[in-house]
Design a protein around this motif. Sequence first.
Motif, PDB file in Angstrom:
ATOM      1  N   PRO A 276       0.814  -1.213   0.000  1.00 60.38           N
ATOM      2  CA  PRO A 276       0.000   0.000   0.000  1.00 60.38           C
ATOM      3  C   PRO A 276       0.850   1.267   0.000  1.00 60.38           C
ATOM      4  O   PRO A 276       1.738   1.425   0.842  1.00 60.38           O
ATOM      5  CB  PRO A 276      -0.809  -0.115   1.297  1.00 60.38           C
ATOM      6  CG  PRO A 276      -0.906  -1.586   1.543  1.00 60.38           C
ATOM      7  CD  PRO A 276       0.418  -2.129   1.085  1.00 60.38           C
ATOM      8  N   PRO A 277       0.601   2.176  -0.942  1.00 63.36           N
ATOM      9  CA  PRO A 277       1.342   3.440  -0.952  1.00 63.36           C
ATOM     10  C   PRO A 277       0.901   4.337   0.198  1.00 63.36           C
ATOM     11  O   PRO A 277      -0.109   4.068   0.868  1.00 63.36           O
ATOM     12  CB  PRO A 277       0.975   4.051  -2.304  1.00 63.36           C
ATOM     13  CG  PRO A 277      -0.340   3.451  -2.656  1.00 63.36           C
ATOM     14  CD  PRO A 277      -0.341   2.067  -2.059  1.00 63.36           C
ATOM     15  N   ALA A 278       1.648   5.385   0.425  1.00 59.84           N
ATOM     16  CA  ALA A 278       1.327   6.321   1.501  1.00 59.84           C
ATOM     17  C   ALA A 278      -0.113   6.817   1.363  1.00 59.84           C
ATOM     18  O   ALA A 278      -0.545   7.210   0.281  1.00 59.84           O
ATOM     19  CB  ALA A 278       2.293   7.503   1.469  1.00 59.84           C
ATOM     20  N   GLY A 279      -0.856   6.757   2.462  1.00 60.78           N
ATOM     21  CA  GLY A 279      -2.240   7.226   2.442  1.00 60.78           C
ATOM     22  C   GLY A 279      -3.258   6.143   2.152  1.00 60.78           C
ATOM     23  O   GLY A 279      -4.469   6.379   2.273  1.00 60.78           O
ATOM     24  N   ASN A 280      -2.816   4.939   1.777  1.00 61.13           N
ATOM     25  CA  ASN A 280      -3.760   3.870   1.436  1.00 61.13           C
ATOM     26  C   ASN A 280      -3.981   2.880   2.577  1.00 61.13           C
ATOM     27  O   ASN A 280      -4.384   1.748   2.345  1.00 61.13           O
ATOM     28  CB  ASN A 280      -3.297   3.119   0.182  1.00 61.13           C
ATOM     29  CG  ASN A 280      -3.829   3.757  -1.089  1.00 61.13           C
ATOM     30  OD1 ASN A 280      -4.147   4.946  -1.113  1.00 61.13           O
ATOM     31  ND2 ASN A 280      -3.928   2.981  -2.148  1.00 61.13           N
ATOM     32  N   LYS A 281      -3.703   3.305   3.807  1.00 64.17           N
ATOM     33  CA  LYS A 281      -4.034   2.482   4.975  1.00 64.17           C
ATOM     34  C   LYS A 281      -5.279   3.087   5.631  1.00 64.17           C
ATOM     35  O   LYS A 281      -5.232   4.193   6.176  1.00 64.17           O
ATOM     36  CB  LYS A 281      -2.858   2.460   5.955  1.00 64.17           C
ATOM     37  CG  LYS A 281      -3.137   1.674   7.230  1.00 64.17           C
ATOM     38  CD  LYS A 281      -3.300   0.185   6.962  1.00 64.17           C
ATOM     39  CE  LYS A 281      -3.673  -0.572   8.229  1.00 64.17           C
ATOM     40  NZ  LYS A 281      -2.589  -0.651   9.208  1.00 64.17           N
TER      41      LYS A 281
END
Length: 295
Positions: A276-281
């Motif tokens: 998951p890229p940054a912000g996709n959690k």
Amino acid sequence: MKKRSGIFLAIVIASLVSAQAQTDYAKGIEKWRSEREANLKKETGWLTVAGLFWLKEGINTVGAGEKFDVRLTDNFKQGKFGEIEFKEGKAVLKVEKGIDAQIDGKSVSAPVDLVSDEKGKPTEIRTGTQTFFLIKREERFGIRLKDSNSEARRNFKGLHWFPIDESYKVTARLEAWPEPKELSVPNVLGGNFKMKSPGVLKFSLNGKECALQPVLEDDDETLFIIFGDDSNRSDTYKSGRFLYAEKPVNSEVVLDFNKAENPPCAFTPYATCPLPPAGNKLEVEIKAGEKRYDH
């Protein structure tokens, strides 16, 4: 009296239509899940991946046993298979005499220039139950090995799923950028993939406002979403899951988390999965889709 009867009949019909729609939806998800499992189990599926070997400059030996650089499984009984000469991004395979090796059903005798998977279908070398081919990840080249008689495929006992829950099927709005932007996506290799993202998906789930950044697949026709959520702590794959969606219609995208799936690295240590890229959690538990896989 007739008016009341008419209203009652309309309610009954609406209820029956709704029930049928729910049944049809559940059947559709079950069909998708069955196909998902079948793809994993097929002789080229992720359960057959049996090795990944990064090439060094010069000669890379190929065979069954610890002494070889590219190690075939024990299902190959003839010791040395051949050599791969790797120089400045070019890989040439030379097969030992007397070894059965094929490309597209034709025997290999002369040296072969291996085409990587960078721009499409790679050159696949088959011997017995095993197939290997050249892959490129960032600046590295490696050999991915598959064996249709792998232990993981033989011992596969099936996937585990959350109950189907249509409340996890939501409509998101894509806030698109004028042009897709390059997004740095981390991977299990410790590096980053450069992928194109068309914008940000915004939606509401379990009473919370959420946002996810999708990336574009090679065909540019599908949105690929690499996400994490609070269920990763216990119920789902710890590194996150994948979700695919059709491209937006009037800026709207349907996200059906009942189709959330484990990445290939949940099934084999030899995958090169994006994370998951940054912000996709997401700070919400998504108890829908595929659960953590038990090996």
